[in-house]
Design an enzyme around this catalytic site. Structure first.
Site, PDB file in Angstrom:
ATOM      1  N   GLY A  58       0.825  -1.197   0.000  1.00 61.81           N
ATOM      2  CA  GLY A  58       0.000   0.000   0.000  1.00 61.81           C
ATOM      3  C   GLY A  58       0.863   1.252   0.000  1.00 61.81           C
ATOM      4  N   GLN A 101       1.239  -2.101  -5.427  1.00 65.34           N
ATOM      5  CA  GLN A 101       0.777  -0.740  -5.682  1.00 65.34           C
ATOM      6  C   GLN A 101       1.965   0.209  -5.579  1.00 65.34           C
ATOM      7  OE1 GLN A 101      -1.326   2.194  -2.802  1.00 65.34           O
ATOM      8  NE2 GLN A 101      -2.994   1.087  -3.802  1.00 65.34           N
ATOM      9  N   HIS A 171      -3.241  10.924  -3.989  1.00 68.62           N
ATOM     10  CA  HIS A 171      -1.802  10.945  -4.212  1.00 68.62           C
ATOM     11  C   HIS A 171      -1.487  11.765  -5.465  1.00 68.62           C
ATOM     12  CE1 HIS A 171      -0.602   7.428  -1.395  1.00 68.62           C
ATOM     13  NE2 HIS A 171      -1.702   8.010  -0.971  1.00 68.62           N
ATOM     14  N   ARG A 219      -5.490   2.522  -9.648  1.00 70.17           N
ATOM     15  CA  ARG A 219      -6.271   2.673  -8.415  1.00 70.17           C
ATOM     16  C   ARG A 219      -6.890   4.060  -8.473  1.00 70.17           C
ATOM     17  NH1 ARG A 219      -8.105  -0.440  -3.874  1.00 70.17           N
ATOM     18  NH2 ARG A 219      -7.739   0.694  -1.950  1.00 70.17           N
ATOM     19  N   CYS A 345     -15.309 -10.588   9.540  1.00 70.04           N
ATOM     20  CA  CYS A 345     -14.758  -9.256   9.798  1.00 70.04           C
ATOM     21  C   CYS A 345     -15.915  -8.370  10.250  1.00 70.04           C
ATOM     22  CB  CYS A 345     -14.127  -8.680   8.534  1.00 70.04           C
ATOM     23  SG  CYS A 345     -13.683  -6.926   8.675  1.00 70.04           S
ATOM     24  N   CYS A 351      -7.053  -3.617  12.554  1.00 67.82           N
ATOM     25  CA  CYS A 351      -6.037  -3.839  11.525  1.00 67.82           C
ATOM     26  C   CYS A 351      -5.492  -2.535  10.962  1.00 67.82           C
ATOM     27  CB  CYS A 351      -6.608  -4.699  10.402  1.00 67.82           C
ATOM     28  SG  CYS A 351      -8.150  -4.067   9.701  1.00 67.82           S
ATOM     29  N   CYS A 359      -5.790  -8.397  14.347  1.00 65.86           N
ATOM     30  CA  CYS A 359      -7.214  -8.582  14.066  1.00 65.86           C
ATOM     31  C   CYS A 359      -7.942  -8.962  15.346  1.00 65.86           C
ATOM     32  CB  CYS A 359      -7.405  -9.674  13.015  1.00 65.86           C
ATOM     33  SG  CYS A 359      -9.147 -10.017  12.638  1.00 65.86           S
ATOM     34  N   ALA A 392     -10.584 -14.314  25.112  1.00 62.53           N
ATOM     35  CA  ALA A 392      -9.281 -14.964  25.274  1.00 62.53           C
ATOM     36  C   ALA A 392      -9.443 -16.407  25.727  1.00 62.53           C
ATOM     37  CB  ALA A 392      -8.424 -14.181  26.269  1.00 62.53           C
ATOM     38  N   GLN A 419     -16.374  -9.730  27.849  1.00 58.46           N
ATOM     39  CA  GLN A 419     -16.538  -8.315  27.514  1.00 58.46           C
ATOM     40  C   GLN A 419     -17.234  -8.096  26.176  1.00 58.46           C
ATOM     41  OE1 GLN A 419     -13.267  -5.631  28.292  1.00 58.46           O
ATOM     42  NE2 GLN A 419     -12.293  -7.133  29.640  1.00 58.46           N
TER      43      GLN A 419
END
Length: 425
Positions: A58, A101, A171, A219, A345, A351, A359, A392, A419
């Site tokens: 990236g 990229q 960009h 892109r 996801c 991430c 993740c 966990a 949690q």
């Protein structure tokens, strides 16, 4: 009936084994600007999991005045070539395709990063996120950076990659295209055709350096979604200009601007506060207006949405980038009829934290060399007691069970989840 996601697809000479890909992102695993072992293992896991195409790097920088601001790769030096060669061997050995990229940040860089060089841009318009005031590019800067793009493409070709894409939105190429950032009075500014000139020169240099047996993508932002910027119709007109030149093979479509925090969080990388696939409909409209294949990623996190995008002709390749971070074996499970076992996801955007690519749902992501995604059997069966049924504890119990141990899980509450239950209220 066959699954459209698992149908093959080709561009030029390059065949893709299915329609699922991962787009390039700065995964935070680079080593001195190079894609080392951890970086390669992270992408190889997706290839092992059945993906057709994994893009990497990236915002990989092509020139020294486009510094590493968020741990990008450096494709501005021949040092990268042997890394790319090993990388290509690993990904191709798993049956997937590999692309990088490449970009120049332009005004999106920082003058106090890298070698402390001034940022450059088509015009002296301050970048609102990184706050740089760029130097307006002269003819020497333009020629130098165009050559740098070509040299970077040549390195990627020598590295054995299947192709590259050059990033426009936000960009340098995009800064020339947009009237919001290009206020030049010369042949690189003003009219839409003039604003395309720099980008056309870049892709001509890329194609000349890499040849016709190498895929070249764009892109490309399909709508900046902001006053004074490019609207959808202008973006379609620009896309047709680039198509007509014949140097590009596909569009990788994005929406919005990335020069503000809200633009990044809502337009470019929408999280759990955004709906699923928020830009799929306008990208589908864009695909109907152009002749080249169109890829797209923006919170396409579930198989049903991805399947709809391909079956409905909205996309040619669907990018499930963060979904692959959560479960790099997503495609393999789809082939095996185990769609229900895919780790979801949820758009928590861990991430994209400074600790990326961690993740919320997969502790092994980014730690492939130490924590295997496929848990092997232990040489000896043990009795394991896990106290606490939160995330966990549940993960510890799962891994221990997959290792073949006799597991007992104890939780004081009357429901598992810990949690997560609090967060779900």
């Amino acid at each position: 009936m066959s699954d459209p996601l698992l149908s093959s697809f080709s561009i030029r000479h390059v065949a893709f084994r299915n329609r699922i890909m991962s787009t390039s992102h700065a995964c935070g695993l680079e080593e001195g600007g190079m894609p080392g072992e951890r970086y390669q293992a992270y992408h190889e896991e997706k290839a092992k999991g059945g993906i057709a195409l994994t893009m990497f790097g990236g915002s990989s920088n092509v020139a020294v005045d486009s510094p590493s601001v968020f741990r990008q790769l450096d494709v501005g030096t021949d040092t990268v070539i042997p890394y790319l060669q090993r990388f290509s061997e690993r990904i191709h050995g798993r049956g997937a395709r590999l692309m990088c990229q490449i970009t120049h940040l332009g005004r999106r860089g920082e003058p106090y990063a890298g070698q402390w060089l001034a940022t450059v841009a088509p015009s002296r318009v301050r970048e609102t996120l990184h706050r740089s005031i760029p130097k307006e590019m002269d003819s020497h800067d333009i020629d130098r950076i165009v050559r740098a793009y070509g040299a970077a493409a040549r390195r990627c070709k020598e590295g054995g990659l299947d192709g590259i894409e050059a990033l426009a939105g936000g960009h340098l190429i995009g800064q020339f295209l947009s009237p919001a950032t290009n206020r030049r009075p010369d042949g690189f500014g003003g009219s839409l055709q003039n604003r395309c000139r720099f980008g056309l020169m870049v892709f001509e240099a890329i194609r000349k350096a890499a040849g016709d047996d190498f895929l070249v993508g764009f892109r490309y932002v399909i709508d900046e979604g902001a006053a004074g910027g490019l609207d959808f119709d202008s973006c379609v007109e620009i896309a047709r200009i680039f198509e007509a030149e014949g140097h590009i093979d596909f569009f990788n479509a994005i929406y919005g601007r990335m020069d503000t925090e809200i633009g990044l969080a809502v337009d470019n990388m929408p999280g759990m506060a955004s709906p699923l696939a928020p830009w799929l409909e306008p990208v589908g409209r864009f695909r109907r207006e152009v002749s080249l294949p169109v890829f797209h990623a923006a919170r396409i996190a579930d198989i049903a949405t991805a399947r709809h995008a391909i079956a409905g002709g909205m996309l040619d390749m669907v990018a499930m980038t963060r979904a692959q971070i959560a479960d790099p074996h997503l495609v393999r499970k789809l082939y095996d009829g185990e769609e229900a076992r895919i780790r979801p996801c949820v758009g928590a955007t861990h991430c994209m934290s400074p600790h990326r690519p961690v993740c919320l749902h997969n502790a092994a992501t980014g730690r492939e060399s130490a924590l295997p995604h496929d848990v092997g059997r232990a040489p000896r069966r043990l009795r394991v007691v896990v106290v606490g049924g939160g995330p966990a504890g549940l993960e510890a119990a799962r891994v221990a069970a997959e290792r073949g141990h006799d597991v007992r899980l104890h939780e004081a509450a009357n429901r598992l989840g810990g949690q997560v239950l609090l967060a779900a209220r």
